[in-house]
Structures are given as C-alpha cells and as structure tokens.
Design a protein around this motif. Sequence first.
Motif, PDB file in Angstrom:
ATOM      1  N   GLY A 101      20.467 -20.767 -14.583  1.00 31.29           N
ATOM      2  CA  GLY A 101      21.425 -20.447 -13.530  1.00 31.29           C
ATOM      3  C   GLY A 101      21.099 -19.264 -12.648  1.00 31.29           C
ATOM      4  O   GLY A 101      21.842 -18.983 -11.700  1.00 31.29           O
ATOM      5  N   ALA A 102      20.024 -18.534 -12.928  1.00 32.13           N
ATOM      6  CA  ALA A 102      19.652 -17.428 -12.042  1.00 32.13           C
ATOM      7  C   ALA A 102      19.257 -17.982 -10.670  1.00 32.13           C
ATOM      8  O   ALA A 102      18.712 -19.078 -10.571  1.00 32.13           O
ATOM      9  CB  ALA A 102      18.492 -16.644 -12.639  1.00 32.13           C
ATOM     10  N   LYS A 103      19.564 -17.243  -9.621  1.00 32.46           N
ATOM     11  CA  LYS A 103      19.269 -17.665  -8.256  1.00 32.46           C
ATOM     12  C   LYS A 103      17.999 -16.980  -7.764  1.00 32.46           C
ATOM     13  O   LYS A 103      17.884 -15.760  -7.829  1.00 32.46           O
ATOM     14  CB  LYS A 103      20.436 -17.342  -7.318  1.00 32.46           C
ATOM     15  N   ILE A 104      17.073 -17.788  -7.262  1.00 28.18           N
ATOM     16  CA  ILE A 104      15.746 -17.293  -6.910  1.00 28.18           C
ATOM     17  C   ILE A 104      15.790 -16.228  -5.818  1.00 28.18           C
ATOM     18  O   ILE A 104      14.963 -15.318  -5.790  1.00 28.18           O
ATOM     19  CB  ILE A 104      14.830 -18.456  -6.468  1.00 28.18           C
ATOM     20  N   ASN A 105      16.794 -16.295  -4.917  1.00 25.41           N
ATOM     21  CA  ASN A 105      16.851 -15.343  -3.792  1.00 25.41           C
ATOM     22  C   ASN A 105      18.018 -14.361  -3.905  1.00 25.41           C
ATOM     23  O   ASN A 105      18.435 -13.771  -2.904  1.00 25.41           O
ATOM     24  CB  ASN A 105      16.944 -16.102  -2.467  1.00 25.41           C
ATOM     25  N   ASP A 106      18.548 -14.175  -5.131  1.00 23.70           N
ATOM     26  CA  ASP A 106      19.595 -13.172  -5.325  1.00 23.70           C
ATOM     27  C   ASP A 106      19.106 -11.804  -4.876  1.00 23.70           C
ATOM     28  O   ASP A 106      17.927 -11.464  -5.056  1.00 23.70           O
ATOM     29  CB  ASP A 106      19.998 -13.108  -6.799  1.00 23.70           C
ATOM     30  N   LYS A 107      20.029 -11.009  -4.318  1.00 25.65           N
ATOM     31  CA  LYS A 107      19.668  -9.670  -3.836  1.00 25.65           C
ATOM     32  C   LYS A 107      20.426  -8.601  -4.606  1.00 25.65           C
ATOM     33  O   LYS A 107      21.565  -8.815  -5.037  1.00 25.65           O
ATOM     34  CB  LYS A 107      19.986  -9.545  -2.342  1.00 25.65           C
TER      35      LYS A 107
END
Length: 331
Positions: A101-107
């Motif tokens: 569930g981690a998002k590749i483009n999380d900031k």
Amino acid sequence: MGNLIGGSSRQNNKLSKKPRGRWTRHDTLNEDPETSRETTGWSSSKNQRTEESNNKAALHLKLKEDFNKLRPLFPTPDYHPLHLAIVTGYPHIIPDLLKRGAKINDKDMAGRTALHLASEVLYLEAMTLLLGCGASVNLTIPATRETALHLAVRSSSCKAGTLLAAGGKCVELLLLNGANIHMRDWKGQEAIHTACRNGREEIIKLLFNYGADVNSLTPEEESPLFLFLEKTGNLRKLNVLRELLRLTYPLKLMNSEGHLPKALYNPSCELLHDLLRDMAAEVWSLQDICKFNVRNVYRGAMICWLKERIPTQLWNSIYIRQEYSYASKMK
C-alpha cells in the motif's frame, strides 16, 4: 428395559453418523489418518504465517530504531515507508512496501518524493528500484522546483562528488528514464547551469550529450559559461573552459545587471578578461554561425547519422577543417 435399549440404540446411531463440526476432535482422537493430516497441515501453515508476521514486525521495529538514530540528520519529522527504507539502508524492501500500500510518489513535509531523497544522496540502488517500480522522474519539490535530476547533478558536481568521482551513473540513470534536461528550478536554472558552476567536466559532457543547451540563459541572463566563471577556482580547469567556449555562441559576458563574472574582476585574470572581451566583440560570418548551429544540433550519435546524409566535403568542413569557435582563439 425396552426404553433403555431403545434409547441406547438411538444414541449409538447418532454417534455412528459421519462427524461434522464438533465431532472433528472425536475423529482426531481416534487417529483418523486423513483428518490428522489436514489438522497438521493447518497448524504448519498457521505457524508459518505467524513466523512471517513476527519477522515483518521485527523488520518494521528495526526500521524505526535505525531511523530514530538518523532522525537528527534530516530536517523534516515525517517520513513515509519508502523514505524510511532509503534513509535506513533497506532499499530492497521497496517492492514489498509498494505491494502493501505504500505510494511510489508520496511526499514528505518538504515536498520530496523517495526518488528526490535517493537522488540527492546518489543512492544508485534505491534510484534503480524506484524508477523500475514507476516513480515519476520529473516531479518537482514545491519550494525549490528542483527535480531529481537537479539534485543528482548538484550532489555529483559538488566538491565531495568531484573528489569521489561519484554520481555520474545516477545522473545518466535519470536521463535514460526520461528526466527532462531543460526543466528549471526556482532560480530559473537548468541542470547544466548547476554543473557548470561547479565545473565537473564529466557531468557537463554527460548533460551536453543528452541535449543540454550550453547557451541557455537564466532570468538574470547568466549563461552556463558565466556561472563557470563565477568561481575563481574553476579557472584551473582549462579543459572545461575551452569546451564551454567551443560550444558557446554568442559569447555573453555580462548579466542583466551589467556585471561580469566574479573571476574576471580578479587582477590575476586580467589577460583572460581582455581576451574574452575581444572575443565577445567579434562578429562571426554567416557561414561560421551556420556551422556552429549544425554542430550544436547534430551531436553525439547524430554526427554519424548526418555524415551518411550529406556530402563528405561539407561534413568535413563542419566537423574537421578549421572548426571555428571561441576556443580556437585560446592558446
């Protein structure tokens, strides 16, 4: 008596029925081979899942412990799972984090993605994994408008990067994965401006081979050559100076405020100052301008492509015979 016998018979009939639900335990106690195997398999699977869960919990705890040790080195208090994997040295778990569930483009709070973070510290393994998993290569940091390429070029071109000869592979990896070489940061500078200001020859050539424009100007009308001459220490890098002069036209020495690069104000650079001023005052012939523009457009692998399509004599006059440039004036 009959009632007793009848009751006993009915009870025996119930016990003789095929076991369901609550009777499973009864069959197991009777050592039913089939049921025993199913129960054993279920227990083994459960133990395996428990062991996996414990391992992941231990890894997560290890990540948090390692990160807490490193936290003082980082200005922002929040890190997403991918950021944690990078700063704690576990980039190999990135694919698993994405599956969970981690998002590749999380900031983070500073607006940096995991790719920004990995590019800034020239972490090639992490960059390769992130790009392979679909990280967006041209996202910018809101406050500075820097891309991953800006960050990698800056780290590669700084003093430490130059001494360690680090970062060239990181920069090329970004370019191979579609990094826009012409994007500008908050100063209006492209990656080539940063590379030239720090004067690392390998990075400058790499950017140029991927289409960087050595004649692009910032909003203050400062060219890459101008920024190179901003640092007096760069004057020891004569090969870089000649290369920039060879690729430059027109030669613009003053910025929008009428200032020369700082190095040219140094009394020890008086001869170079006069030479560059004379060069800037020259007017090129139309033929020389055309040849320069052809060399600027058709470079790298395109040179061979062009050679097969125009007369040999013309090609030689552009690339071999008396190639005119500002660099030809330097001894």
